[in-house]
Every structure is written in structure tokens, then in C-alpha cells.
Design a protein around this motif. Structure first.
Motif, mmCIF file in Angstrom:
data_model
loop_
_atom_site.group_PDB
_atom_site.id
_atom_site.type_symbol
_atom_site.label_atom_id
_atom_site.label_comp_id
_atom_site.label_asym_id
_atom_site.label_seq_id
_atom_site.Cartn_x
_atom_site.Cartn_y
_atom_site.Cartn_z
ATOM 1 N N GLY A 230 0.810 -1.208 0.000
ATOM 2 C CA GLY A 230 0.000 0.000 0.000
ATOM 3 C C GLY A 230 0.848 1.264 0.000
ATOM 4 N N HIS A 235 1.867 -0.590 3.831
ATOM 5 C CA HIS A 235 1.058 -1.469 4.666
ATOM 6 C C HIS A 235 -0.028 -2.148 3.818
ATOM 7 N N GLU A 236 -1.149 -2.481 4.432
ATOM 8 C CA GLU A 236 -2.226 -3.208 3.762
ATOM 9 C C GLU A 236 -2.625 -2.547 2.439
ATOM 10 N N ASP A 238 -5.614 -2.331 1.001
ATOM 11 C CA ASP A 238 -7.048 -2.096 0.908
ATOM 12 C C ASP A 238 -7.352 -0.615 0.679
ATOM 13 N N GLU A 239 -8.557 -0.173 1.057
ATOM 14 C CA GLU A 239 -8.997 1.198 0.800
ATOM 15 C C GLU A 239 -8.292 2.220 1.691
ATOM 16 N N SER A 240 -7.425 1.770 2.580
ATOM 17 C CA SER A 240 -6.688 2.698 3.431
ATOM 18 C C SER A 240 -5.532 3.378 2.698
ATOM 19 N N GLN A 241 -5.293 3.007 1.456
ATOM 20 C CA GLN A 241 -4.185 3.588 0.691
ATOM 21 C C GLN A 241 -4.672 3.950 -0.717
ATOM 22 N N GLU A 242 -3.774 4.470 -1.550
ATOM 23 C CA GLU A 242 -4.201 5.129 -2.780
ATOM 24 C C GLU A 242 -4.267 4.257 -4.026
ATOM 25 N N ASN A 244 -5.380 1.299 -6.567
ATOM 26 C CA ASN A 244 -6.567 0.491 -6.847
ATOM 27 C C ASN A 244 -6.087 -0.892 -7.289
ATOM 28 N N ARG A 269 -1.757 -4.102 11.161
ATOM 29 C CA ARG A 269 -2.761 -4.555 12.111
ATOM 30 C C ARG A 269 -2.258 -5.756 12.891
ATOM 31 N N SER A 275 -4.736 -9.834 7.542
ATOM 32 C CA SER A 275 -4.370 -8.843 6.523
ATOM 33 C C SER A 275 -3.920 -9.525 5.241
ATOM 34 N N GLN A 278 -6.939 -10.891 3.480
ATOM 35 C CA GLN A 278 -7.637 -9.782 2.824
ATOM 36 C C GLN A 278 -6.942 -9.414 1.510
#
Length: 285
Positions: A230, A235-236, A238-242, A244, A269, A275, A278
Motif C-alpha cells: 500500500g 502497509h495493507e 485495501d482502501e486505506s491507501q491510494e 486500486n 494490524r 491482513s 484480505q
């Protein structure tokens, strides 16, 4: 533990014997659904014992644990996985093929580890150019090509791909030479062998140059492996980073890519395997 620290541990593992395995061939892999075959980078989960990481990774749908030294390959093969891309030398990230004084040592190590990898059913080994240390890009490219030439000849005999990783020099790896897709593509063209390609690290190249999907589409023939993480923070994914990642994975799949995508994020996390599960779902397009 970061990736540089993990690489420092590699020297000892490279000196240890490796056992060949009949489980390393593609017909013995447990293939899962989706168009993207996925792996996990060992160093990001260094605090989890490798047998446990391998078993848990298999359970969530991964097919590989990667960035392992020769003494670790058998562990993942015994778990029914492979090592999608392996280490082949102990010089680390900052000292590599752009330094002619290292060519002899690098050749010695790759000459030893390429046949071992082939015997274990592996198909790909990573390499690095090293830091610039005041060297211009053209000189570095020429030095890398000279140093890699005899290594690639051995790789061709054993059907192993040597893949150079592209990484950012803005944040994580100041002075790293292979910090642009264009430089890596020029090196692949100069070497001119199907057994030398690029590891396109999506995290690093987003930071360094952006335009990720267009670059993947344009240069897919030059790429033999991908890494994720990310942005910002590594990090992860998912939608916590920019980034797609579903769109990026679809773009990779649409090129006809049949290799692996390695999850190389550092979980932020507490439940690290959640994670990773996911991330597997996000990239399972």
C-alpha cells in the motif's frame, strides 16, 4: 525486522545445503481459482516461523512463499507450495552488478545456486544492480550487462529467469540504480535473453514514477514478477491507501501474465494473517 535486515540473514542460509524436491514442479502445485497466482514475501512476516507461514498461506489460497534462501526452499516445497522467486547471492540490495569488483563473487554464488534452484523445481532468482555511488546510469547499465552475461548463460542452461527488481530511490532506497522502468527495459534489451527480465514492484514504482497500469500494459513482455504494498506506508493494500489493486490486477491479467504476484506489504494490524487473507481476496480477480 526490515528487508535489509532479512537480507543480512541470507549469508548463512546460502552456505547451507539444499535438498532437491519432487514437489517443486508446476503439476504438483495446488492451484486456486482466479487469474492471478499469488505469493507472500517471507521478510514481511519474519516473526512467524516459516512452516507456520507456509501452512497458513496455503490455507488462504496462496501458492508460494518467496524471497527465501536455499536452506528454506524445502520447507515450502514440503508444504505443497513453491518459492516463486528466490535469493541467489548474499550481497544485499546496495551492492550488486553495477560494481565490477563484485562480478566474480556474484558469478560464483549464482553458478552455485542456479542449478540448486532448478533441481528444486524453482524457476526464478532475484538480482539487484546496487547503489549508484556517483556512477552515471549508462555506466551502471554497461557494468550490469557485463556482470550478468555469464550468469544469464548459466540460467539459460537451467531454464531459470534472473529478475532485477525495480525500486524507488525517493523514500526507501536512496541512490538505488534500478529506479525507473525505462532503465530496466534498456538493460533487458541490452542483455537480449528471455532469461533476464524485471521484477516490477508496484509500491516502489507508484512512488517513483506513477502511471502504473499504463506502464504494465506497455512493458508486460519485460516483466517476470510483481510485488504489492500500500502507498503510502507500505502497509495493507485495501482502501486505506491510494492504489486500486483490483484494477491493477485486472490489467496484469489482461496482458496474459502467467507468473506470480508477491504480497510484500508490512501488516500494520495485529492479525497479520487476516491482513494477508484480505490481500489475497483483493488480488483474486
Amino acid at each position: 525486522m526490515n528487508r535489509k535486515d532479512a537480507l543480512r540473514l541470507l549469508a548463512a542460509s546460502l552456505a547451507m545445503p539444499t535438498v532437491a524436491s519432487s514437489m517443486g514442479t508446476s503439476e504438483n502445485l495446488n492451484l486456486f481459482g482466479g487469474r492471478i497466482r499469488q505469493s507472500v514475501c517471507r521478510w514481511c512476516f519474519q516473526d512467524i516461523p516459516l512452516p507456520e507461514l507456509a501452512a497458513a498461506s496455503k490455507d488462504i489460497g496462496l501458492q508460494s512463499v518467496e524471497l527465501l534462501g536455499p536452506d528454506e526452499w524445502q520447507v515450502v516445497l514440503d508444504a505443497g507450495l513453491t518459492c516463486a522467486i528466490a535469493y541467489g547471492n548474499d550481497h544485499g540490495l546496495t551492492r550488486g552488478f553495477n560494481d565490477p569488483s563484485l562480478h566474480s563473487s556474484l558469478m560464483e554464488q549464482y553458478a552455485k545456486n542456479i542449478p540448486k534452484a532448478a533441481d528444486a523445481g524453482l524457476t526464478q532468482i532475484i538480482c539487484f544492480p546496487g547503489n549508484r555511488r556517483g556512477m552515471d546510469d549508462q555506466t551502471g547499465l554497461e557494468n550490469c550487462a557485463r556482470g550478468l552475461d555469464p550468469v544469464i548463460k548459466i540460467a539459460e542452461k537451467h531454464n531459470i529467469v534472473i529478475s532485477m527488481e525495480l525500486m524507488n530511490s525517493k523514500i526507501n532506497h536512496p541512490d538505488y540504480m534500478a529506479d525507473s522502468t525505462a532503465w530496466g527495459v534498456a538493460l533487458v534489451d541490452k542483455i537480449g535473453s528471455p532469461n533476464f527480465k524485471l521484477l516490477y514492484d508496484i509500491y516502489h514504482m507508484q512512488i517513483q514514477e506513477g502511471n502504473v497500469i499504463a506502464t504494465i500494459r506497455q512493458y508486460s513482455d519485460y516483466i517476470s514478477h510483481y510485488h504489492t504494498a500500500g502507498v503510502p506506508g507500505r502497509h495493507e493494500i485495501d482502501e486505506s491507501q491510494e492504489l486500486n489493486y483490483p484494477a491493477i490486477m485486472n490489467a496484469i491479467a489482461e496482458t496474459g501474465y502467467a507468473g506470480f504476484v508477491g504480497q510484500e506489504f508490512i501488516p500494520a494490524r495485529p492479525d497479520k494473517m487476516a491482513s494477508l487473507a484480505q490481500a489475497q481476496k483483493i488480488c483474486d480477480v
